[in-house]
Design a protein around this motif. Structure first.
Motif, short mmCIF file in Angstrom:
data_model
loop_
_atom_site.label_atom_id
_atom_site.label_comp_id
_atom_site.label_asym_id
_atom_site.label_seq_id
_atom_site.Cartn_x
_atom_site.Cartn_y
_atom_site.Cartn_z
N ARG A 112 -0.33 56.95 60.61
CA ARG A 112 -1.76 55.25 60.64
C ARG A 112 -0.71 54.24 61.10
O ARG A 112 -1.11 53.86 61.82
CB ARG A 112 -2.45 55.66 59.30
CG ARG A 112 -3.83 56.24 58.95
CD ARG A 112 -4.52 55.94 57.74
NE ARG A 112 -5.60 56.42 57.67
CZ ARG A 112 -6.74 56.29 57.99
NH1 ARG A 112 -6.97 55.22 59.23
NH2 ARG A 112 -7.96 56.85 57.36
N ALA A 113 0.13 54.37 60.46
CA ALA A 113 1.38 53.00 60.17
C ALA A 113 1.41 53.64 62.13
O ALA A 113 1.85 52.55 63.06
CB ALA A 113 2.26 52.52 59.95
N GLU A 164 -0.19 61.19 56.12
CA GLU A 164 -1.53 60.37 56.86
C GLU A 164 -0.15 58.74 56.40
O GLU A 164 -1.28 58.19 57.18
CB GLU A 164 -2.19 59.91 55.69
CG GLU A 164 -3.24 59.21 56.38
CD GLU A 164 -5.27 59.94 55.47
OE1 GLU A 164 -6.05 59.17 55.98
OE2 GLU A 164 -5.16 60.88 54.99
N PRO A 165 0.00 58.13 55.44
CA PRO A 165 0.63 56.29 55.53
C PRO A 165 1.94 56.54 57.11
O PRO A 165 0.73 55.61 57.14
CB PRO A 165 0.91 56.64 53.97
CG PRO A 165 0.55 57.17 53.41
CD PRO A 165 0.27 58.88 53.66
N TYR A 173 -8.50 56.72 64.02
CA TYR A 173 -7.27 57.05 63.65
C TYR A 173 -7.99 59.09 63.11
O TYR A 173 -7.44 59.50 63.87
CB TYR A 173 -6.51 57.22 62.60
CG TYR A 173 -5.82 58.25 61.89
CD1 TYR A 173 -4.37 58.38 62.19
CD2 TYR A 173 -5.81 58.57 60.61
CE1 TYR A 173 -3.41 59.64 61.72
CE2 TYR A 173 -4.61 59.29 60.22
CZ TYR A 173 -4.12 60.12 60.49
OH TYR A 173 -3.28 60.49 59.99
#
Length: 197
Positions: free
Chosen positions: A7-8, A3-4, A180
């Motif tokens: 998301r980026a 996820e991190p 997102y």
């Protein structure tokens, strides 16, 4: 688990869309009347027939496989190399929207983790493998070859598609608290619906 990073990449793709792709697509839409843009979409769709046809066959959808073959013959001849779609307009033969990701899903393979690819957008482990497999059936890779011209053709197809769907992504963003998550959920629901068809 990604996820991190996802998301980026989502943020990167979002900025890419609003700063570059959307303005180009709007300019292109002003230059090209909608009927011509639809003809371009039809042409690329007709060219993509081998991917849909082979995946119909792999899924055991013999009638759908036949439909794709008939559509290709009709649209390539009557539709002048696929720029028209008389198979749908005259004979009511709908395009069979199948790909290797769906074929793998029909075989019981789950989507795996969600992946948001730069430029390509939402995907999953299964659909990424499917995308790679479908590339071997995509005529563009043999006609144009893996060169900068291939990227230019795919870029043009993307801009043409975007010019016909401006507003859809914007509506999704406006209607969601977390774009997102909304895009991720919409992607998985869409893919699951296509597999169950």
């Amino acid at each position: 688990p990604l996820e991190p990073l996802n998301r980026a990449i989502f943020y990167f793709n979002d900025r890419l869309y609003f700063w570059i792709i959307r303005p180009i697509a709007i300019g292109y839409r002003k230059l090209m009347p909608e009927p011509l843009r639809v003809c371009v979409r039809n042409f690329f769709s007709n060219l993509y027939t081998p991917v849909r046809a082979v995946n119909c066959l792999l899924q055991g959808k013999i009638k759908s496989f036949g439909t794709e073959l008939v559509r290709f013959v009709v649209n390539t001849t009557m539709g002048v190399l696929g720029f028209g779609d008389p198979a749908k307009e005259v004979f009511a033969l709908e395009k069979q929207d199948e790909d290797l990701g769906q074929t793998l899903g029909c075989l019981g393979i789950g989507p795996g983790i969600y992946i948001n690819w730069p430029i390509l957008g939402p995907s999953s482990v299964r659909d990424t493998v499917g995308l790679i497999g479908d590339a071997f059936l995509d005529p563009i890779n043999y006609i144009v070859g893996p060169t900068r011209y291939n990227a230019a053709v795919r870029g043009y197809r993307g801009i043409n598609e975007t010019s016909l769907s401006i507003g859809e992504y914007e509506d999704l963003k406006d209607a969601s608290l977390d774009p997102y998550v909304s895009l991720k959920d919409a992607y998985f629901q869409s893919r699951q619906h296509k597999i169950k068809k």
